[in-house]
Design an enzyme around this catalytic site. Structure first.
Site, PDB file in Angstrom:
ATOM      1  N   ILE A  81      19.368 -23.672 -34.634  1.00 18.73           N
ATOM      2  CA  ILE A  81      18.445 -24.473 -33.945  1.00 18.73           C
ATOM      3  C   ILE A  81      17.433 -24.619 -35.053  1.00 18.73           C
ATOM      4  O   ILE A  81      16.513 -25.240 -34.557  1.00 18.73           O
ATOM      5  CB  ILE A  81      17.962 -24.011 -32.724  1.00 18.73           C
ATOM      6  CG1 ILE A  81      17.573 -22.535 -32.738  1.00 18.73           C
ATOM      7  CG2 ILE A  81      19.024 -24.153 -31.802  1.00 18.73           C
ATOM      8  CD1 ILE A  81      16.800 -22.040 -31.261  1.00 18.73           C
ATOM      9  N   GLY A  82      17.497 -23.879 -36.000  1.00 20.62           N
ATOM     10  CA  GLY A  82      16.519 -23.921 -37.141  1.00 20.62           C
ATOM     11  C   GLY A  82      17.014 -23.474 -38.483  1.00 20.62           C
ATOM     12  O   GLY A  82      17.755 -22.489 -38.504  1.00 20.62           O
ATOM     13  N   LYS A  83      16.368 -23.714 -39.628  1.00 21.28           N
ATOM     14  CA  LYS A  83      16.790 -23.228 -40.848  1.00 21.28           C
ATOM     15  C   LYS A  83      15.617 -23.024 -41.828  1.00 21.28           C
ATOM     16  O   LYS A  83      14.497 -24.157 -41.676  1.00 21.28           O
ATOM     17  CB  LYS A  83      18.071 -24.184 -41.663  1.00 21.28           C
ATOM     18  CG  LYS A  83      19.269 -23.627 -41.230  1.00 21.28           C
ATOM     19  CD  LYS A  83      20.380 -24.494 -41.955  1.00 21.28           C
ATOM     20  CE  LYS A  83      21.537 -23.617 -41.830  1.00 21.28           C
ATOM     21  NZ  LYS A  83      22.759 -24.355 -42.804  1.00 21.28           N
ATOM     22  N   GLY A  84      15.340 -22.194 -42.688  1.00 22.33           N
ATOM     23  CA  GLY A  84      14.268 -22.400 -43.657  1.00 22.33           C
ATOM     24  C   GLY A  84      14.664 -21.322 -44.671  1.00 22.33           C
ATOM     25  O   GLY A  84      15.971 -20.784 -44.838  1.00 22.33           O
ATOM     26  N   GLY A  85      13.644 -21.102 -45.504  1.00 23.94           N
ATOM     27  CA  GLY A  85      13.918 -20.144 -46.636  1.00 23.94           C
ATOM     28  C   GLY A  85      14.257 -18.600 -46.164  1.00 23.94           C
ATOM     29  O   GLY A  85      14.708 -17.915 -46.815  1.00 23.94           O
ATOM     30  N   PHE A  86      13.532 -18.425 -44.981  1.00 23.24           N
ATOM     31  CA  PHE A  86      13.827 -17.056 -44.431  1.00 23.24           C
ATOM     32  C   PHE A  86      15.149 -16.660 -43.994  1.00 23.24           C
ATOM     33  O   PHE A  86      15.570 -15.767 -43.732  1.00 23.24           O
ATOM     34  CB  PHE A  86      13.202 -16.873 -43.298  1.00 23.24           C
ATOM     35  CG  PHE A  86      13.057 -17.998 -41.921  1.00 23.24           C
ATOM     36  CD1 PHE A  86      14.230 -17.889 -41.406  1.00 23.24           C
ATOM     37  CD2 PHE A  86      12.443 -19.048 -42.148  1.00 23.24           C
ATOM     38  CE1 PHE A  86      14.384 -18.691 -40.326  1.00 23.24           C
ATOM     39  CE2 PHE A  86      12.558 -19.817 -41.180  1.00 23.24           C
ATOM     40  CZ  PHE A  86      13.438 -19.854 -40.152  1.00 23.24           C
ATOM     41  N   GLY A  87      15.983 -17.854 -43.634  1.00 22.68           N
ATOM     42  CA  GLY A  87      17.337 -17.484 -43.025  1.00 22.68           C
ATOM     43  C   GLY A  87      17.614 -18.704 -41.934  1.00 22.68           C
ATOM     44  O   GLY A  87      17.197 -20.033 -42.008  1.00 22.68           O
ATOM     45  N   SER A  88      18.444 -18.440 -40.771  1.00 22.88           N
ATOM     46  CA  SER A  88      18.662 -19.246 -39.949  1.00 22.88           C
ATOM     47  C   SER A  88      18.360 -18.684 -38.471  1.00 22.88           C
ATOM     48  O   SER A  88      18.192 -17.458 -38.340  1.00 22.88           O
ATOM     49  CB  SER A  88      20.022 -19.453 -39.637  1.00 22.88           C
ATOM     50  OG  SER A  88      20.379 -20.236 -41.193  1.00 22.88           O
ATOM     51  N   ASP A 201      -0.094 -18.301 -41.714  1.00 21.20           N
ATOM     52  CA  ASP A 201       1.049 -19.151 -41.970  1.00 21.20           C
ATOM     53  C   ASP A 201       0.952 -20.244 -40.820  1.00 21.20           C
ATOM     54  O   ASP A 201       1.986 -20.595 -40.101  1.00 21.20           O
ATOM     55  CB  ASP A 201       2.328 -18.553 -41.993  1.00 21.20           C
ATOM     56  CG  ASP A 201       3.345 -19.300 -42.393  1.00 21.20           C
ATOM     57  OD1 ASP A 201       3.238 -20.096 -43.128  1.00 21.20           O
ATOM     58  OD2 ASP A 201       4.498 -18.857 -42.127  1.00 21.20           O
TER      59      ASP A 201
END
Length: 381
Positions: A81-88, A201
């Site tokens: 349901i979401g993705k980013g530089g941190f992971g999924s 943030d």
């Protein structure tokens, strides 16, 4: 020594002494030595005037990797349901039937062990209706996972940018309601905790929404203890998201609670305009939201040029003027000239209430006109 009992230095896991950690986890040691509000407490963190002893993982459950793999159907791609530089982030269902959001950190991503520890520590100590609830965590080998309450409406950015053709834009009132919720979350961090916590943030992607569009702030891995005693700021490595960082922080690493106020101003500008903080698909001169908006923010006659066209004029002009005026103050280049978050909360509570009244009157008028038209049509037959 207080530590996560599930973490062990003999393997790839971590064992953490919270009294020697840096960043927000310094809260454990700082708060036991300092009470800048003069209550004389020496045993923990002041939250709403009461002492909370830091207990990392205190209310959070320790999950096994196997449990979370089962909850996400082995981290199936369809559950993302979401993705980013941190992971999924995956949607999952625990054995109890509870639906949760599970963030699996990428070992090579932007969010490392330190940020993971900070987030668990923070959400185990601090609880507020406008902060996301941490249900648990997992530290199995190199795996780092966080389990949160599930927010069915996703993040604010899902409802502001790149909308699907059948997606209803947020109303003006809903946008102001979201502004109030985000401001209350920041107020809790800045004013209800001693020493204060700087979020660092704040952005639309970290503002989560429930079915009623109530706000939960998320992602606290970059949070930092604010200045204590006679210190005016915290000097630190610049972190956060480009486009939201206050100028004094971005240029010199000087961090204060007013840095969060600037970030909040950027979010307000996104709510009002429907534009992203940075959008490289825009023409030159419009790619950086704050720079594009500056000329309009300073001229009340041009306030209308800032407004999201998807609102179609369905808002009170007086409420718009108030909201833009406060946004301009939050975006002041001089940190000391930005308003206190408590004043921002009061202002947007008023704007939201007036916006709701305007929306209710508009709906009532529309209903009256519709009924009259129906009667007239019936009489004509």
């Amino acid at each position: 020594m207080r530590c996560f009992s599930c973490l062990n230095t003999q393997t790839n896991d971590m064992r953490i002494n919270i009294d020697t950690l840096s960043d927000l986890t310094d809260y454990a040691s700082v708060a036991t030595k300092i009470d800048p509000r003069g209550t004389g407490s020496k045993s923990g963190i002041l939250v709403n005037g009461k002492v909370n002893s830091p207990k990392p993982g205190g209310g959070a459950r320790s999950f096994t990797f196997k449990e979370l793999a089962a909850a996400t159907k082995n981290f199936r791609e369809g559950n993302i349901i979401g993705k980013g530089g941190f992971g999924s982030v995956y949607k999952g269902r625990l054995d109890s039937g509870q639906v949760v959001a599970i963030k699996q950190l990428n070992p090579d991503g932007h969010q490392g062990n330190q940020e993971f520890i900070v987030e668990v520590c923070m959400l185990s100590v601090f609880h507020h209706p406008n902060l996301v609830t941490l249900i648990g965590y997992c530290t199995s080998g190199a795996q780092r996972l966080l389990v949160y309450e599930y927010m069915p409406m996703g993040s604010l950015e899902d409802h502001l940018f790149d909308l699907e053709p059948d997606q209803t834009p947020l109303s003006w009132y809903t946008r102001m309601k979201i502004a109030v919720g985000a401001a209350r979350g920041i107020e809790y961090l800045h004013c209800k905790i001693s020493p204060s916590v700087i979020y660092r943030d704040l952005k639309s992607a970290n503002i989560l929404l429930d079915k009623e569009f109530s706000v939960k702030l998320s992602d606290f891995g970059l949070a930092k203890v604010g200045p204590v005693g006679n210190r005016t700021h915290v000097s630190t490595r610049v972190m956060g998201t480009y486009g939201y960082c206050a100028p004094e922080y971005a240029m010199s690493g000087r961090l204060t609670i007013k840095s969060d106020i600037y970030s909040f101003g950027v979010v307000l500008l996104e709510l009002i305009s429907g534009r992203k903080a940075i959008d490289l698909s825009k023409p030159n001169g419009e790619q950086y939201l704050v720079a594009w908006a500056r000329p309009y923010l300073k001229d009340p006659k041009k306030f209308g040029l800032l407004v999201d066209p998807l609102l179609r004029g369905k808002f009170s002009k007086r409420c718009l003027n108030y909201a833009i005026s406060i946004t301009e103050m939050c975006l002041n280049d001089e940190a000391n000239h930005r308003p206190k978050i408590g004043d921002v909360v009061v202002a947007f509570e008023y704007i939201a209430s007036q916006s709701k009244s305007y929306e209710d009157r508009r709906t009532a008028r529309k209903s009256t006109d519709s009924n009259r038209l129906r009667r007239e049509t019936k009489q004509s037959y």
